[in-house]
Motif scaffolding. Structure first.
Motif, PDB file in Angstrom:
ATOM      1  N   LEU A  26       0.823  -1.207   0.000  1.00  0.00           N
ATOM      2  CA  LEU A  26       0.000   0.000   0.000  1.00  0.00           C
ATOM      3  C   LEU A  26       0.858   1.259   0.000  1.00  0.00           C
ATOM      4  O   LEU A  26       0.560   2.226  -0.712  1.00  0.00           O
ATOM      5  CB  LEU A  26      -0.937   0.006   1.211  1.00  0.00           C
ATOM      6  CG  LEU A  26      -2.092  -0.981   1.168  1.00  0.00           C
ATOM      7  CD1 LEU A  26      -2.829  -0.984   2.493  1.00  0.00           C
ATOM      8  CD2 LEU A  26      -3.037  -0.660   0.034  1.00  0.00           C
ATOM      9  N   VAL A  27       1.932   1.259   0.773  1.00  0.00           N
ATOM     10  CA  VAL A  27       2.836   2.415   0.816  1.00  0.00           C
ATOM     11  C   VAL A  27       3.489   2.633  -0.541  1.00  0.00           C
ATOM     12  O   VAL A  27       3.557   3.760  -1.051  1.00  0.00           O
ATOM     13  CB  VAL A  27       3.894   2.234   1.926  1.00  0.00           C
ATOM     14  CG1 VAL A  27       4.981   3.279   1.829  1.00  0.00           C
ATOM     15  CG2 VAL A  27       3.243   2.277   3.292  1.00  0.00           C
ATOM     16  N   THR A  28       3.945   1.556  -1.165  1.00  0.00           N
ATOM     17  CA  THR A  28       4.582   1.663  -2.481  1.00  0.00           C
ATOM     18  C   THR A  28       3.605   2.184  -3.528  1.00  0.00           C
ATOM     19  O   THR A  28       3.953   3.038  -4.339  1.00  0.00           O
ATOM     20  CB  THR A  28       5.148   0.298  -2.917  1.00  0.00           C
ATOM     21  OG1 THR A  28       6.012  -0.190  -1.909  1.00  0.00           O
ATOM     22  CG2 THR A  28       5.917   0.419  -4.215  1.00  0.00           C
ATOM     23  N   HIS A  29       2.388   1.674  -3.511  1.00  0.00           N
ATOM     24  CA  HIS A  29       1.393   2.146  -4.476  1.00  0.00           C
ATOM     25  C   HIS A  29       1.013   3.606  -4.225  1.00  0.00           C
ATOM     26  O   HIS A  29       0.760   4.348  -5.174  1.00  0.00           O
ATOM     27  CB  HIS A  29       0.158   1.244  -4.455  1.00  0.00           C
ATOM     28  CG  HIS A  29       0.340  -0.002  -5.251  1.00  0.00           C
ATOM     29  ND1 HIS A  29       0.965  -1.120  -4.743  1.00  0.00           N
ATOM     30  CD2 HIS A  29       0.006  -0.308  -6.525  1.00  0.00           C
ATOM     31  CE1 HIS A  29       0.990  -2.059  -5.664  1.00  0.00           C
ATOM     32  NE2 HIS A  29       0.414  -1.602  -6.763  1.00  0.00           N
ATOM     33  N   ALA A  30       0.968   4.017  -2.978  1.00  0.00           N
ATOM     34  CA  ALA A  30       0.692   5.424  -2.680  1.00  0.00           C
ATOM     35  C   ALA A  30       1.817   6.315  -3.214  1.00  0.00           C
ATOM     36  O   ALA A  30       1.557   7.374  -3.799  1.00  0.00           O
ATOM     37  CB  ALA A  30       0.522   5.623  -1.178  1.00  0.00           C
ATOM     38  N   LEU A  31       3.065   5.890  -3.037  1.00  0.00           N
ATOM     39  CA  LEU A  31       4.196   6.656  -3.584  1.00  0.00           C
ATOM     40  C   LEU A  31       4.142   6.711  -5.109  1.00  0.00           C
ATOM     41  O   LEU A  31       4.457   7.743  -5.715  1.00  0.00           O
ATOM     42  CB  LEU A  31       5.517   6.053  -3.122  1.00  0.00           C
ATOM     43  CG  LEU A  31       5.879   6.274  -1.664  1.00  0.00           C
ATOM     44  CD1 LEU A  31       7.111   5.459  -1.291  1.00  0.00           C
ATOM     45  CD2 LEU A  31       6.100   7.747  -1.392  1.00  0.00           C
ATOM     46  N   VAL A  49      -3.112  -5.322  -4.385  1.00  0.00           N
ATOM     47  CA  VAL A  49      -3.328  -4.100  -3.617  1.00  0.00           C
ATOM     48  C   VAL A  49      -4.813  -3.759  -3.500  1.00  0.00           C
ATOM     49  O   VAL A  49      -5.255  -3.248  -2.473  1.00  0.00           O
ATOM     50  CB  VAL A  49      -2.512  -2.938  -4.207  1.00  0.00           C
ATOM     51  CG1 VAL A  49      -3.072  -2.487  -5.540  1.00  0.00           C
ATOM     52  CG2 VAL A  49      -2.430  -1.784  -3.236  1.00  0.00           C
ATOM     53  N   LEU A  50      -5.614  -4.076  -4.496  1.00  0.00           N
ATOM     54  CA  LEU A  50      -7.046  -3.769  -4.408  1.00  0.00           C
ATOM     55  C   LEU A  50      -7.726  -4.589  -3.320  1.00  0.00           C
ATOM     56  O   LEU A  50      -8.570  -4.080  -2.575  1.00  0.00           O
ATOM     57  CB  LEU A  50      -7.727  -4.014  -5.759  1.00  0.00           C
ATOM     58  CG  LEU A  50      -7.265  -3.067  -6.884  1.00  0.00           C
ATOM     59  CD1 LEU A  50      -7.960  -3.415  -8.183  1.00  0.00           C
ATOM     60  CD2 LEU A  50      -7.507  -1.627  -6.511  1.00  0.00           C
ATOM     61  N   LYS A  51      -7.345  -5.855  -3.185  1.00  0.00           N
ATOM     62  CA  LYS A  51      -7.900  -6.681  -2.104  1.00  0.00           C
ATOM     63  C   LYS A  51      -7.442  -6.175  -0.744  1.00  0.00           C
ATOM     64  O   LYS A  51      -8.193  -6.213   0.225  1.00  0.00           O
ATOM     65  CB  LYS A  51      -7.474  -8.147  -2.275  1.00  0.00           C
ATOM     66  CG  LYS A  51      -8.077  -8.828  -3.461  1.00  0.00           C
ATOM     67  CD  LYS A  51      -9.509  -9.171  -3.205  1.00  0.00           C
ATOM     68  CE  LYS A  51     -10.021  -9.984  -4.388  1.00  0.00           C
ATOM     69  NZ  LYS A  51     -11.390 -10.346  -4.249  1.00  0.00           N
ATOM     70  N   GLU A  52      -6.181  -5.675  -0.674  1.00  0.00           N
ATOM     71  CA  GLU A  52      -5.684  -5.122   0.584  1.00  0.00           C
ATOM     72  C   GLU A  52      -6.500  -3.907   0.991  1.00  0.00           C
ATOM     73  O   GLU A  52      -6.867  -3.736   2.152  1.00  0.00           O
ATOM     74  CB  GLU A  52      -4.212  -4.725   0.465  1.00  0.00           C
ATOM     75  CG  GLU A  52      -3.250  -5.865   0.519  1.00  0.00           C
ATOM     76  CD  GLU A  52      -3.229  -6.557   1.859  1.00  0.00           C
ATOM     77  OE1 GLU A  52      -3.322  -5.877   2.899  1.00  0.00           O
ATOM     78  OE2 GLU A  52      -3.113  -7.782   1.873  1.00  0.00           O
ATOM     79  N   ILE A  53      -6.811  -3.042   0.039  1.00  0.00           N
ATOM     80  CA  ILE A  53      -7.606  -1.856   0.335  1.00  0.00           C
ATOM     81  C   ILE A  53      -9.003  -2.261   0.792  1.00  0.00           C
ATOM     82  O   ILE A  53      -9.527  -1.729   1.771  1.00  0.00           O
ATOM     83  CB  ILE A  53      -7.664  -0.907  -0.884  1.00  0.00           C
ATOM     84  CG1 ILE A  53      -6.281  -0.324  -1.140  1.00  0.00           C
ATOM     85  CG2 ILE A  53      -8.687   0.193  -0.672  1.00  0.00           C
ATOM     86  CD1 ILE A  53      -6.171   0.457  -2.424  1.00  0.00           C
ATOM     87  N   LEU A  54      -9.613  -3.207   0.086  1.00  0.00           N
ATOM     88  CA  LEU A  54     -10.963  -3.649   0.456  1.00  0.00           C
ATOM     89  C   LEU A  54     -10.977  -4.318   1.828  1.00  0.00           C
ATOM     90  O   LEU A  54     -11.943  -4.167   2.581  1.00  0.00           O
ATOM     91  CB  LEU A  54     -11.513  -4.615  -0.592  1.00  0.00           C
ATOM     92  CG  LEU A  54     -11.869  -3.980  -1.938  1.00  0.00           C
ATOM     93  CD1 LEU A  54     -12.289  -5.052  -2.935  1.00  0.00           C
ATOM     94  CD2 LEU A  54     -12.960  -2.953  -1.776  1.00  0.00           C
ATOM     95  N   ASN A  55      -9.925  -5.048   2.184  1.00  0.00           N
ATOM     96  CA  ASN A  55      -9.857  -5.692   3.498  1.00  0.00           C
ATOM     97  C   ASN A  55      -9.710  -4.671   4.612  1.00  0.00           C
ATOM     98  O   ASN A  55     -10.125  -4.905   5.743  1.00  0.00           O
ATOM     99  CB  ASN A  55      -8.693  -6.687   3.563  1.00  0.00           C
ATOM    100  CG  ASN A  55      -8.961  -7.924   2.752  1.00  0.00           C
ATOM    101  OD1 ASN A  55     -10.103  -8.252   2.457  1.00  0.00           O
ATOM    102  ND2 ASN A  55      -7.902  -8.607   2.372  1.00  0.00           N
ATOM    103  N   ARG A  56      -9.098  -3.534   4.326  1.00  0.00           N
ATOM    104  CA  ARG A  56      -8.844  -2.525   5.359  1.00  0.00           C
ATOM    105  C   ARG A  56      -9.974  -1.511   5.480  1.00  0.00           C
ATOM    106  O   ARG A  56     -10.004  -0.746   6.429  1.00  0.00           O
ATOM    107  CB  ARG A  56      -7.528  -1.815   5.082  1.00  0.00           C
ATOM    108  CG  ARG A  56      -6.355  -2.743   5.254  1.00  0.00           C
ATOM    109  CD  ARG A  56      -5.090  -2.129   4.746  1.00  0.00           C
ATOM    110  NE  ARG A  56      -4.028  -3.095   4.696  1.00  0.00           N
ATOM    111  CZ  ARG A  56      -3.053  -3.186   5.580  1.00  0.00           C
ATOM    112  NH1 ARG A  56      -3.035  -2.344   6.594  1.00  0.00           N
ATOM    113  NH2 ARG A  56      -2.124  -4.088   5.458  1.00  0.00           N
ATOM    114  N   VAL A  57     -10.877  -1.482   4.524  1.00  0.00           N
ATOM    115  CA  VAL A  57     -11.973  -0.496   4.575  1.00  0.00           C
ATOM    116  C   VAL A  57     -13.191  -1.098   5.233  1.00  0.00           C
ATOM    117  O   VAL A  57     -13.492  -2.181   5.285  1.00  0.00           O
ATOM    118  CB  VAL A  57     -12.331  -0.004   3.142  1.00  0.00           C
ATOM    119  CG1 VAL A  57     -13.558   0.848   3.176  1.00  0.00           C
ATOM    120  CG2 VAL A  57     -11.163   0.723   2.569  1.00  0.00           C
TER     121      VAL A  57
END
Length: 87
Positions: A19-24, A79-87
């Motif tokens: 997530l940090v890498t994709h944000a950068l 990364v999309l699954k990571e975002i969905l898991n954290r929201v």
């Protein structure tokens, strides 16, 4: 008991690092678009190229890092699954 700071323990998780890498990468690409559109002359062109190269380098690093992570037993699904898991 885990050793390290709170941030280093959070970054030990591959999903958090991803997530940090994709944000950068998003910030770098946005910088390329902004500098390409709003900064005039050669400075704008050079800034845009630098931001694009930075983003491409992060993309390659993330790709290699994900290939190495696929050999582990972690359940990273992108990364999309990571975002969905954290929201």
């Amino acid at each position: 008991m885990p050793v390290g700071t709170r941030l280093s323990l959070q970054l030990a998780d591959f999903g958090t690092r991803s997530l940090v890498t994709h944000a950068l990468m998003a910030v770098g690409f946005a910088g390329a678009v902004v500098s390409g559109l709003f900064v005039e002359g050669q400075v704008g062109t050079i800034s845009m190229a630098a931001f694009i190269n930075f983003t491409a380098g992060l993309w390659i690093s993330q790709s290699i890092h994900s290939l190495g992570n696929s050999a582990t037993d972690e359940e990273y699904q992108g990364v999309l699954k990571e975002i969905l898991n954290r929201v």
